[in-house]
Design a protein around this motif. Structure first.
Motif, mmCIF file in Angstrom:
data_model
loop_
_atom_site.group_PDB
_atom_site.id
_atom_site.type_symbol
_atom_site.label_atom_id
_atom_site.label_comp_id
_atom_site.label_asym_id
_atom_site.label_seq_id
_atom_site.Cartn_x
_atom_site.Cartn_y
_atom_site.Cartn_z
ATOM 1 N N PRO A 31 0.820 -1.218 0.000
ATOM 2 C CA PRO A 31 0.000 0.000 0.000
ATOM 3 C C PRO A 31 0.852 1.265 0.000
ATOM 4 C CG PRO A 31 0.022 -0.995 2.176
ATOM 5 C CD PRO A 31 0.734 -1.956 1.273
ATOM 6 N N ILE A 32 0.322 2.282 -0.634
ATOM 7 C CA ILE A 32 0.855 3.640 -0.600
ATOM 8 C C ILE A 32 -0.168 4.470 0.153
ATOM 9 C CG2 ILE A 32 1.475 5.655 -1.989
ATOM 10 C CD1 ILE A 32 2.079 3.590 -4.280
ATOM 11 N N ALA A 42 -3.069 4.109 -2.898
ATOM 12 C CA ALA A 42 -2.843 3.211 -4.024
ATOM 13 C C ALA A 42 -2.160 1.946 -3.534
ATOM 14 C CB ALA A 42 -1.984 3.905 -5.091
ATOM 15 N N TYR A 43 -2.058 0.976 -4.448
ATOM 16 C CA TYR A 43 -1.272 -0.230 -4.199
ATOM 17 C C TYR A 43 -0.271 -0.382 -5.335
ATOM 18 C CZ TYR A 43 -4.897 -1.629 -0.848
ATOM 19 O OH TYR A 43 -5.777 -1.677 0.207
ATOM 20 N N GLU A 44 0.982 -0.696 -4.973
ATOM 21 C CA GLU A 44 1.967 -1.007 -6.002
ATOM 22 C C GLU A 44 2.005 -2.512 -6.205
ATOM 23 O OE1 GLU A 44 6.686 -0.525 -7.227
ATOM 24 O OE2 GLU A 44 5.990 0.246 -5.285
ATOM 25 N N PHE A 238 4.912 0.980 7.321
ATOM 26 C CA PHE A 238 3.450 0.920 7.196
ATOM 27 C C PHE A 238 2.958 -0.490 6.879
ATOM 28 C CE2 PHE A 238 5.042 5.057 5.713
ATOM 29 C CZ PHE A 238 4.532 5.863 6.719
ATOM 30 N N ALA A 239 3.577 -1.136 5.899
ATOM 31 C CA ALA A 239 3.176 -2.496 5.529
ATOM 32 C C ALA A 239 4.181 -3.065 4.534
ATOM 33 C CB ALA A 239 1.778 -2.503 4.908
ATOM 34 N N ARG A 240 4.442 -4.341 4.665
ATOM 35 C CA ARG A 240 5.284 -5.035 3.697
ATOM 36 C C ARG A 240 4.425 -5.526 2.528
ATOM 37 N NH1 ARG A 240 10.389 -6.889 5.462
ATOM 38 N NH2 ARG A 240 10.913 -6.129 7.552
ATOM 39 N N LEU A 246 -4.456 -7.441 -0.640
ATOM 40 C CA LEU A 246 -4.499 -5.988 -0.518
ATOM 41 C C LEU A 246 -4.695 -5.648 0.956
ATOM 42 C CD1 LEU A 246 -6.891 -5.151 -3.502
ATOM 43 C CD2 LEU A 246 -4.381 -5.087 -3.510
ATOM 44 N N ALA A 247 -3.686 -5.077 1.571
ATOM 45 C CA ALA A 247 -3.785 -4.721 2.987
ATOM 46 C C ALA A 247 -4.923 -3.741 3.200
ATOM 47 C CB ALA A 247 -2.476 -4.110 3.469
#
Length: 256
Positions: A31-32, A42-44, A238-240, A246-247
């Motif tokens: 996640p962004i 967003a999600y990369e 924030f998150a790996r 999708l977190a």
């Protein structure tokens, strides 16, 4: 002219199968976050092997003969997986500029995949990593211009670690500039990095480009960047990246 649905399905399914690559690829998503709104922006999409092997494992198997097909397969796999997981945010997809033979052809494949898997084209960001050697800079400029004409957002990834200097940004005019983790690491302690950030911010203000800081690992980096006016953040703090996941908002750390 519209392409028949059955042809769209065959081409996309061929990309998904991994048959021409010789192995299957999967996608992990990181996640962004929008710090100002305290929400996921967003999600990369990040390529992984069939059992979750890292990007290094995948790229060891990519060569000049399958690079173009790999680039197309990543686009299709990212869109298919994000759609299947119910992605309702922007989706950032990496592309290999040296693999894009014709941007219009690549865009057509992206549109086919988005149509087939019911994904909103306006949610797609295409980002090029700055660390890949750019054989033809004018070609990359044409790719960016072609993507922009079709309404896609464009981004330069890993800025500060490769080919693009500040003057190059005026030519490419990306919608988003992602600062490399080498610039972010310990930026709260490094005056030279802080001055570099200020220079980048000035250019991005002139171009109307959004700045995204990636590779954030500690709260001190986050706090400095936020106080410096950086709104969009990404990193292990924030998150790996999570394989085919999708977190959610409640899975994000470091909001405080």
């Amino acid at each position: 002219m519209d392409i028949p649905v059955q042809i769209k399905q065959q081409s996309c399914m061929d990309c998904l199968s991994g048959q021409s690559l010789g192995f299957e690829i999967k996608m992990a998503f990181q996640p962004i976050i929008d710090w100002q709104q305290k929400e996921i922006f967003a999600y990369e999409a990040l390529v992984r092997g069939p059992e979750g092997q890292g990007a290094g494992w995948v790229f060891e198997r990519i060569n000049d003969k399958n690079k173009y097909y790999f680039d197309q397969s990543c686009r299709v796999k990212a869109i298919e997986t994000a759609s299947r997981l119910g992605c309702d945010r922007l989706l950032s997809i990496n592309f290999l500029p040296n693999a894009v033979y014709n941007p219009e052809t690549c865009i057509r494949a992206t549109i086919e995949a988005a149509t087939l898997f019911h994904f909103d084209l306006e949610k797609i960001i295409f980002e090029v990593t700055e660390t890949e050697e750019i054989i033809n800079q004018e070609k990359l400029k044409r790719i960016f211009e072609s993507y922009a004409r079709h309404g896609f957002r464009t981004a330069i990834d890993d800025f500060g670690s490769g080919f693009a200097g500040l003057e190059w940004l005026y030519s490419l005019r990306p919608a988003i500039l992602k600062l490399d983790m080498t610039l972010i690491r310990d930026i709260h302690l490094d005056e030279a990095k802080q001055q570099r950030l200020a220079a980048v911010q000035q250019v991005c203000r002139e171009l109307g480009a959004m700045i995204l800081a990636e590779g954030i690992e500690v709260e001190e980096e986050r706090d400095f960047l936020v106080n410096a006016g950086i709104r969009y953040l990404q990193g292990y703090l924030f998150a790996r990246p999570a394989l085919e996941h999708l977190a959610g908002q409640d899975e994000i750390n470091g909001w405080q």
